[in-house]
Design a protein around this motif. Structure first.
Motif, mmCIF file in Angstrom:
data_model
loop_
_atom_site.group_PDB
_atom_site.id
_atom_site.type_symbol
_atom_site.label_atom_id
_atom_site.label_comp_id
_atom_site.label_asym_id
_atom_site.label_seq_id
_atom_site.Cartn_x
_atom_site.Cartn_y
_atom_site.Cartn_z
ATOM 1 N N ARG A 11 0.850 -1.195 0.000
ATOM 2 C CA ARG A 11 0.000 0.000 0.000
ATOM 3 C C ARG A 11 0.875 1.231 0.000
ATOM 4 O O ARG A 11 1.871 1.300 0.702
ATOM 5 N N ARG A 12 0.459 2.186 -0.765
ATOM 6 C CA ARG A 12 1.195 3.434 -0.843
ATOM 7 C C ARG A 12 0.678 4.375 0.225
ATOM 8 O O ARG A 12 -0.489 4.363 0.578
ATOM 9 N N GLY A 13 1.547 5.212 0.698
ATOM 10 C CA GLY A 13 1.149 6.219 1.673
ATOM 11 C C GLY A 13 0.400 7.358 0.999
ATOM 12 O O GLY A 13 0.379 7.485 -0.226
ATOM 13 N N GLY A 14 -0.220 8.182 1.793
ATOM 14 C CA GLY A 14 -0.947 9.337 1.269
ATOM 15 C C GLY A 14 -0.135 10.610 1.434
ATOM 16 O O GLY A 14 0.879 10.634 2.130
ATOM 17 N N LEU A 15 -0.566 11.642 0.787
ATOM 18 C CA LEU A 15 0.086 12.945 0.893
ATOM 19 C C LEU A 15 -0.957 13.962 1.298
ATOM 20 O O LEU A 15 -2.007 14.072 0.659
ATOM 21 N N THR A 16 -0.680 14.659 2.357
ATOM 22 C CA THR A 16 -1.577 15.707 2.813
ATOM 23 C C THR A 16 -0.858 17.044 2.711
ATOM 24 O O THR A 16 0.256 17.186 3.218
ATOM 25 N N ILE A 17 -1.477 17.990 2.043
ATOM 26 C CA ILE A 17 -0.925 19.331 1.916
ATOM 27 C C ILE A 17 -1.673 20.226 2.896
ATOM 28 O O ILE A 17 -2.892 20.339 2.827
ATOM 29 N N ALA A 18 -0.956 20.866 3.795
ATOM 30 C CA ALA A 18 -1.583 21.757 4.773
ATOM 31 C C ALA A 18 -1.973 23.070 4.106
ATOM 32 O O ALA A 18 -1.337 23.515 3.148
ATOM 33 N N ASP A 19 -3.027 23.703 4.625
ATOM 34 C CA ASP A 19 -3.468 24.977 4.059
ATOM 35 C C ASP A 19 -2.374 26.038 4.159
ATOM 36 O O ASP A 19 -2.267 26.909 3.303
ATOM 37 N N LYS A 20 -1.524 25.972 5.169
ATOM 38 C CA LYS A 20 -0.418 26.945 5.306
ATOM 39 C C LYS A 20 0.580 26.815 4.161
ATOM 40 O O LYS A 20 1.164 27.796 3.731
#
Length: 129
Positions: A11-20
């Protein structure tokens, strides 16, 4: 002891982009545009100054992999405001999407001030007497 093999696919990890991250990226894109500036904040709003050298203010509303941007900026004068804001909107949308991978759904622009040219042949020409 033999290694335990897992038949499940990796399984591949996810990427989260913060609003900042989106906010700072958009602010830097705006700062790099000629004739576009912002307002530096003073203490409790006292001593705030507007300058074409200051990064414009950007508020980001992030929803999954898309966002809405609310921008407060100033423009060099004389500048055709409609053309300038359309250029800002298209450049900002394209660059934020390219740099962050976040889709820009909407860009709201509020022009807060105009800075007259301070040098050249137009100096003093636009003053009221």
């Amino acid at each position: 002891m033999a290694p335990i093999l897992d038949d499940a696919p990796a399984r591949r990890g996810g990427l989260t982009i913060a609003d900042k991250v989106v906010e700072r990226t958009a602010g830097q894109v705006l700062k790099d545009l000629p004739g576009v500036g912002g307002t530096s904040s003073g203490l409790f709003g006292i001593g705030a100054s507007s300058s074409l050298d200051t990064r414009p203010s950007v508020d980001v509303t992030l929803s999954g992999r898309s966002c809405t941007l609310a921008v407060q900026l100033g423009l060099a004068y004389p500048t055709p405001i409609v053309e300038a804001t359309e250029h800002v909107r298209s450049t900002l949308s394209h660059e934020v999407e390219r740099l962050t991978g976040v889709t820009v759904r909407q860009v709201d622009i509020s022009v807060r001030w105009l800075a007259p040219e301070s040098s050249g042949a137009n100096r003093g020409r636009n003053r009221l007497q």
